[in-house]
Design an enzyme around this catalytic site. Sequence first.
Site, short mmCIF file in Angstrom:
data_model
loop_
_atom_site.label_atom_id
_atom_site.label_comp_id
_atom_site.label_asym_id
_atom_site.label_seq_id
_atom_site.Cartn_x
_atom_site.Cartn_y
_atom_site.Cartn_z
N CYS A 1 -1.73 -2.31 7.99
CA CYS A 1 -1.74 -3.26 6.64
C CYS A 1 -0.46 -4.23 6.57
O CYS A 1 -0.63 -5.47 6.16
CB CYS A 1 -1.94 -2.87 5.40
N LYS B 1 -7.46 -4.85 4.91
CA LYS B 1 -6.10 -4.50 5.59
C LYS B 1 -5.21 -5.68 5.13
O LYS B 1 -4.00 -5.26 4.63
CB LYS B 1 -6.06 -4.40 7.25
N GLU C 1 -4.65 -0.96 -1.07
CA GLU C 1 -5.84 -0.92 -0.57
C GLU C 1 -6.98 0.10 -1.28
O GLU C 1 -6.58 0.99 -1.69
CB GLU C 1 -5.74 -0.38 0.88
N GLN D 1 8.93 -13.62 21.49
CA GLN D 1 8.56 -14.99 21.69
C GLN D 1 9.23 -15.89 20.75
O GLN D 1 8.41 -16.93 20.24
CB GLN D 1 7.00 -15.23 21.82
N VAL E 1 3.35 0.18 4.09
CA VAL E 1 2.72 0.90 5.26
C VAL E 1 1.42 0.54 5.39
O VAL E 1 0.54 0.08 4.41
CB VAL E 1 2.54 2.50 4.80
N THR E 2 0.66 0.53 6.41
CA THR E 2 1.24 1.00 7.72
C THR E 2 1.89 -0.15 8.75
O THR E 2 1.19 -1.15 8.38
CB THR E 2 0.67 2.23 8.65
N ASP F 1 0.79 -1.39 -0.19
CA ASP F 1 -0.09 -0.13 -0.03
C ASP F 1 0.99 1.32 -0.06
O ASP F 1 0.43 2.29 0.54
CB ASP F 1 -1.01 -0.11 1.06
N LYS G 1 -6.72 -5.07 -2.92
CA LYS G 1 -7.24 -5.56 -1.97
C LYS G 1 -8.15 -4.52 -1.18
O LYS G 1 -8.16 -3.40 -0.66
CB LYS G 1 -6.26 -5.84 -0.76
N1 TIU Z 1 -2.56 0.20 4.36
C1 TIU Z 1 -3.15 0.55 5.62
O1 TIU Z 1 -2.31 0.36 6.48
N2 TIU Z 1 -4.27 1.12 5.79
C2 TIU Z 1 -4.63 1.96 6.85
O2 TIU Z 1 -5.79 2.22 6.89
N3 TIU Z 1 -3.55 2.29 7.57
C3 TIU Z 1 -3.80 3.33 8.62
O3 TIU Z 1 -2.78 3.43 9.63
N4 TIU Z 1 -4.87 4.06 8.86
#
Ligand code: TIU
Length: 231
Positions: free
Chosen positions: A167, A137, A77, A207, A162-163, A29, A134
């Site tokens: 995701c 997430k 996304e 772990q 990200v992030t 993303d 997609k």
């Molecule tokens: N790609 C992804 O992480 N989608 C999000 O909405 N991330 C946020 O941190 N908002």
Amino acid sequence: MSKPGKGVVKAEPAPIELDFARTALVIIDMQRDFLEPGGFGETLGNDVSQLSRAVKPVAAVLAAARENGLLVIHTREGHLPDLSDAPPAKVERGAPSLRIGDPGPMGRILIRGEAGHDIVPALYPLKSEIVIDKPGKGAFYATELGAVLKQHGIENLVVCGVTTEVCVHTTIREGNDRGYRCVALADGCASYFPEFHDLGLKMIKAQGGIFGWVSDSASLLEALAAARMAS
Ligand code: TIU
């Protein structure tokens, strides 16, 4: 191009040997909607400048993956223009300045085909590379990713993007449950919340590596260079 070789990548909680012919670089993303002002990320109230630090490390591993013949997969996304794949529970969530589907400065927020939905120019996919759209997430949910990985004989996923805690994390959790060895690249991931980035990475490798490994771009580049020398 000859087949990419094998290499040991420095990682935590332990180094991991990867057969690069069975390893995909999965870039999550890296879209304008998350990284640039006026997109989905900013509508949620986030400081989008927090994500730019991941661009250079991802560009470096993307270039190396291309040079070494690794399978490269980009994800995005987003939703269909009629929002038929966007659950109301997602669209109605919170109090954003604009909702998914509303018109914004980069087109409709988080909608496929709009400028904001596209991948940032520095990391733009080649025509030959796989792009997975997609709705959620995780990159496995409601996508062809699992089938694509099977078709290419992939066993290991090197994941960046990200992030970190949303995701990237969801995709690594999904991949781990499906039997993939998942390696997150710390400097190739970023979050709007630096503390969530740090904790998110700690959770993966705790772990004994409960759902994966954590490495970084330099360690991957080093292992790829060594594999190339050995072949
Ligand atoms: N790609 C992804 O992480 N989608 C999000 O909405 N991330 C946020 O941190 N908002």
